[in-house]
Design a protein around this motif. Structure first.
Motif, PDB file in Angstrom:
ATOM      1  N   GLY A   1     -10.993  10.196   8.568  1.00  0.00           N
ATOM      2  CA  GLY A   1      -9.845  10.905   7.448  1.00  0.00           C
ATOM      3  C   GLY A   1      -9.345   9.527   7.027  1.00  0.00           C
ATOM      4  N   SER A   2      -8.241  10.021   6.326  1.00  0.00           N
ATOM      5  CA  SER A   2      -7.346   9.015   5.648  1.00  0.00           C
ATOM      6  C   SER A   2      -5.914   9.196   6.826  1.00  0.00           C
ATOM      7  CB  SER A   2      -6.889   9.669   4.265  1.00  0.00           C
ATOM      8  OG  SER A   2      -7.769   9.874   3.664  1.00  0.00           O
ATOM      9  N   TYR A   3      -5.778   7.473   6.216  1.00  0.00           N
ATOM     10  CA  TYR A   3      -4.147   7.984   7.610  1.00  0.00           C
ATOM     11  C   TYR A   3      -2.763   7.186   6.442  1.00  0.00           C
ATOM     12  CZ  TYR A   3      -6.952  10.135  10.839  1.00  0.00           C
ATOM     13  OH  TYR A   3      -7.860  10.499  11.819  1.00  0.00           O
ATOM     14  N   ARG A   4      -1.375   7.403   6.880  1.00  0.00           N
ATOM     15  CA  ARG A   4      -0.385   6.357   6.109  1.00  0.00           C
ATOM     16  C   ARG A   4       0.096   5.647   7.609  1.00  0.00           C
ATOM     17  NH1 ARG A   4       0.979   7.542   0.865  1.00  0.00           N
ATOM     18  NH2 ARG A   4      -1.101   8.180  -0.143  1.00  0.00           N
ATOM     19  N   LEU A   5       0.915   5.025   7.358  1.00  0.00           N
ATOM     20  CA  LEU A   5       1.701   4.181   8.610  1.00  0.00           C
ATOM     21  C   LEU A   5       2.754   3.491   7.404  1.00  0.00           C
ATOM     22  CD1 LEU A   5       0.984   2.723  10.902  1.00  0.00           C
ATOM     23  CD2 LEU A   5       0.547   0.677  10.061  1.00  0.00           C
ATOM     24  N   ALA A   6       3.948   3.679   8.348  1.00  0.00           N
ATOM     25  CA  ALA A   6       5.529   2.798   8.471  1.00  0.00           C
ATOM     26  C   ALA A   6       5.542   1.629   8.922  1.00  0.00           C
ATOM     27  CB  ALA A   6       5.776   4.233   7.782  1.00  0.00           C
TER      28      ALA A   6
END
Length: 413
Positions: A381-386
């Motif tokens: 899947g797709s992921y976001r990292l802050a």
């Protein structure tokens, strides 16, 4: 150890003292990449009676890593960072091997730090810095519990509820109405050591309202009261150590009063503002603070993170979060590391899935202020990292370098 001190130790000191004696008197290497100094400037800072003490004076991004040695029996000791004339002290206690024991920011209503902990015989380090990585002028002290502390509980500077009888600056109705419509602000500045400040204003119905208190030195807190003197809302640290309340049209029309003061009665100027807020700006603040991943429609910068690269990504990080995206094509375990402690930053990472759900987050890992995500098992899947700088204003944080790297573990085929 730097090259310079290595050459000095290898060529000069063996002619003067045995190598074993030098090793015993060298400060412990509590944090990788950092050289500690003995607290108080002594050859060995040994706590066996009188308190140990050093004056801390750093510029922005600076800190002091001070070592001390405990002898005798295991016992409770007091480590303090106070008597500050500049900055908001933050104190972290480490073992000689670099394991973090505990940390402290604001002790019982003060801006100062005070740790009381049972310590066995051995070497320890105390890291003294400003919580927002600004300049710091303070006193670092280690003492027995029987000694008089330099940091004592104060509680918040007294702020009584604002009623009709409370003295306050009254904002002009027409000027406020214009500010609400233009998303601008009416502001008043006061000195924190003068005690609480109150702003009274008349609010039309269904108005988006932003209330702030900002300061480069004090730690402000704000409280909103209605006409009856009842508390409506309160905030301390919404944006670094600054206070902010965003109220999007959910307040009834009427008279309100905003009170502002400083935690622990600190010094410095505090700017209190009342004005309008654009709902879209509230969302942008959430993106800037790494609270929720921005959708593609927000046009907020999101960089691709290559998990397969052996090279770290080095970025400049300020007060606003850096956002990264990556795709997972097959089930695997991922470890993400960010390194910025050496540049004077305390950072945090948060990982989100494609729906915006936070999967996990981390602030401090492996005995440092650097964060680590994982090991975490990720599905395709797709992921976001802050990546966020803690304690920094989301729009004016000082820019410093941070390194981001990844490790992957796939099932053997």
């Amino acid at each position: 150890m730097t090259v310079k001190s290595f050459v000095f130790a290898g060529l000069a000191l063996p002619l003067l003292i045995p190598a074993t004696a030098f090793a015993q008197n060298a400060p412990p290497a509590c944090l990788a990449g950092r050289e500690a100094v003995w607290l108080g400037g002594a050859e060995v800072a040994e706590l066996s009676g009188a308190a140990l003490q050093s004056e801390v004076s750093t510029g922005s991004g600076g800190s002091l890593l001070a070592a001390f040695r405990v002898t005798g029996d295991e016992r409770p000791l007091r480590i303090e960072l106070g008597n500050h004339s500049q900055g908001d002290p933050h104190l972290t206690l480490y073992t000689a091997s670099g394991t973090m024991i505990t940390e402290m920011d604001d002790y019982e209503g003060t801006l100062a730090s005070r740790i009381e902990h049972n310590l066995a015989p051995g070497d320890y380090c105390a890291l003294a810095r400003d919580v927002s990585n600004g300049p710091l002028t303070a006193t670092l002290r280690v003492s027995e519990m029987s000694d008089t502390p330099i940091v004592t509980a104060q509680g918040r500077a007294s702020m009584a509820a604002c009623t009709a009888a409370t003295e306050a600056v009254t904002l002009d109705d027409a000027a406020l109405a214009k500010a609400l419509g233009d998303y601008t602000f009416l502001s008043e500045t006061f000195s924190a050591d003068q005690g609480p400040k109150y702003l009274r204003f008349n609010l039309p119905g269904n108005a988006g309202l932003r209330l702030t208190a900002t300061s480069s030195q004090a730690d402000p807190v704000i409280t909103l009261y209605n006409a009856a003197g009842e508390q409506v809302a309160e905030n301390d640290d919404a944006d670094g150590t600054n206070a902010r309340l965003d109220l999007l049209g959910n307040l009834a029309a009427g008279t309100y009063c905003l009170g502002a003061t400083s935690i622990g009665g600190g010094s410095g100027e505090i700017r209190v503002s009342v004005g309008g807020v654009d709902p879209a700006e509230v969302l942008r603040d959430a993106y800037r603070q790494g609270q929720i991943p921005p959708p593609s429609s927000a046009n907020y910068p999101v960089e691709a993170l290559d998990l397969t690269s052996a090279e770290p990504q080095v970025k400049l990080l300020g007060g606003s979060a850096l956002w990264f995206s990556f795709d997972i094509e097959e089930r695997q375990v991922v470890i993400l590391n960010a390194y910025a402690a050496a540049t004077g930053m305390d950072t945090r990472m948060a990982l989100f899935d494609v729906s915006g759900r936070q999967i996990t987050e981390n602030d401090d890992a492996n005995g440092s202020t650097d964060p680590q995500i994982g090991p975490v098992l990720l599905e395709p899947g797709s992921y976001r990292l802050a990546l966020v700088q803690l304690g920094a204003d989301s729009t004016t944080g000082q820019m410093r370098a941070a390194s981001l790297s990844a490790q992957r573990y796939l099932r053997a085929k």
